[in-house]
Design an enzyme around this catalytic site. Structure first.
Site, mmCIF file in Angstrom:
data_model
loop_
_atom_site.group_PDB
_atom_site.id
_atom_site.type_symbol
_atom_site.label_atom_id
_atom_site.label_comp_id
_atom_site.label_asym_id
_atom_site.label_seq_id
_atom_site.Cartn_x
_atom_site.Cartn_y
_atom_site.Cartn_z
ATOM 1 C CB SER A 144 -0.839 0.002 1.283
ATOM 2 O OG SER A 144 -1.368 1.292 1.536
ATOM 3 C CE1 TYR A 157 -4.332 -1.840 4.899
ATOM 4 C CE2 TYR A 157 -3.072 0.148 4.456
ATOM 5 C CZ TYR A 157 -3.801 -0.935 4.002
ATOM 6 O OH TYR A 157 -3.989 -1.120 2.650
#
Ligand SMILES: NC(=O)c1ccc[n+]([C@@H]2O[C@H](COP(=O)([O-])OP(=O)(O)OC[C@H]3O[C@@H](n4cnc5c(N)ncnc54)[C@H](O)[C@@H]3O)[C@@H](O)[C@H]2O)c1
Length: 262
Positions: A144, A157
């Protein structure tokens, strides 16, 4: 060196995790269109069946909970029995949880680390020996933009995705002489259910409507001001599996609409 021409993945076995939805579903579909025999793995059984139907039932499915090493081991046994090997591994399964650090639960932290980091490690450990033996393999970890930058309220995350890049680079070094490449793809916001849930949560936290969350928070750091489509990420996977990409190794392919230019 075994080779395959661009977009011809016939005779390759591909495993895609988190393939019932969003980016994983698009990747599985493109791999199947490119000729690969694809196995879709996900925890959501009914969505997995729907995804398989979308691909005309021409793919295999395995239900597994990637937060559990036991479930991963069972999945690996099923895949080993059915296919004997995996040539292309896409570690894509993931989840987001948006919460201030001080109230972030240990349970959620562990789940996110296990699904996005430990499962990727265990899957790589399982497929690399056959890839080395066959002299060909492609491992693609869906990271990401949060493997490079941080955003508030996303501690687990951001940590997991930064870690996934470390794992990608280390593995790439270890298999560099064996015909196997290990790369990551790092998108910014892609139009999937994961992002829709975040829009909901950020709207709650900031007390602003959904369209304002998209415009003023999500797309604010993206000069191109558009959500990315899952198929664009799937095309990057096909490219990384292609012969012309064979010397791209340990790379973090950033697809971020210009987020990290400055
Ligand atoms: N959508 C984005 O903007 C975006 C941006 C950058 C990176 N990513 C990454 O892309 C990947 C796919 O995300 P997406 O947006 O398609 O999300 P999504 O929610 O549409 O799909 C994620 C899939 O992972 C599966 N999954 C979650 N926990 C699991 C578990 N314990 N066991 C097995 N499967 C599990 C879910 O069931 C779901 O099908 C994730 O790793 C995510 O972090 C997404």
């Amino acid at each position: 060196m075994q080779s395959n021409s661009h977009k011809d993945l016939t005779d390759k076995v591909a495993l895609v995790t988190g393939a019932a939805s969003g980016i994983g579903c698009a990747i599985a579909s493109k791999l199947a269109h490119s000729g690969a025999e694809v196995c879709l793995v996900d925890i959501q059984e009914s969505l997995l069946q729907q995804a398989s139907l979308l691909m005309n039932g021409q793919v295999s499915t395995v239900v597994a909970d990637l937060s559990s090493p036991e479930s991963i081991a069972t999945m690996q046994e099923v895949i080993a029995r059915k296919f004997g090997r995996v040539d292309i591994l896409v570690n894509n399964a993931g989840l987001q949880h948006v919460e201030p650090l001080e109230s972030f639960s240990l349970e959620k932290w562990d789940e996110m680390m296990h699904v996005m980091l430990r499962a990727a490690f265990l899957n790589m450990q399982s497929v690399i020996p056959a890839m080395i033996k066959n002299g060909w393999g492609r491992i693609i970890n869906i990271a990401s933009i949060h493997s490079l930058v941080a955003s508030p309220f996303k501690s687990a995350y951001v940590t997991a995705k930064h870690g996934l890049i470390g794992l990608t680079k280390t593995a790439a070094l270890e298999v560099a002489l064996k015909g196997v490449t290990v790369n990551a793809i790092s998108p910014s916001y892609v139009r999937t259910p994961l992002v829709e849930k975040q829009i909901e949560k950020l709207s709650e936290i900031h007390q602003i409507p959904h369209d304002q969350v998209i415009k003023e928070i999500m797309l604010l750091p993206m000069p191109q001001k558009e959500l990315i489509e899952p198929e664009e990420i799937a095309e990057m996977v096909i490219f990384l599996c292609s012969d012309p990409a064979r010397h791209i190794n340990g790379h973090n392919l950033v697809v971020d609409g210009g987020w990290t230019i400055t």
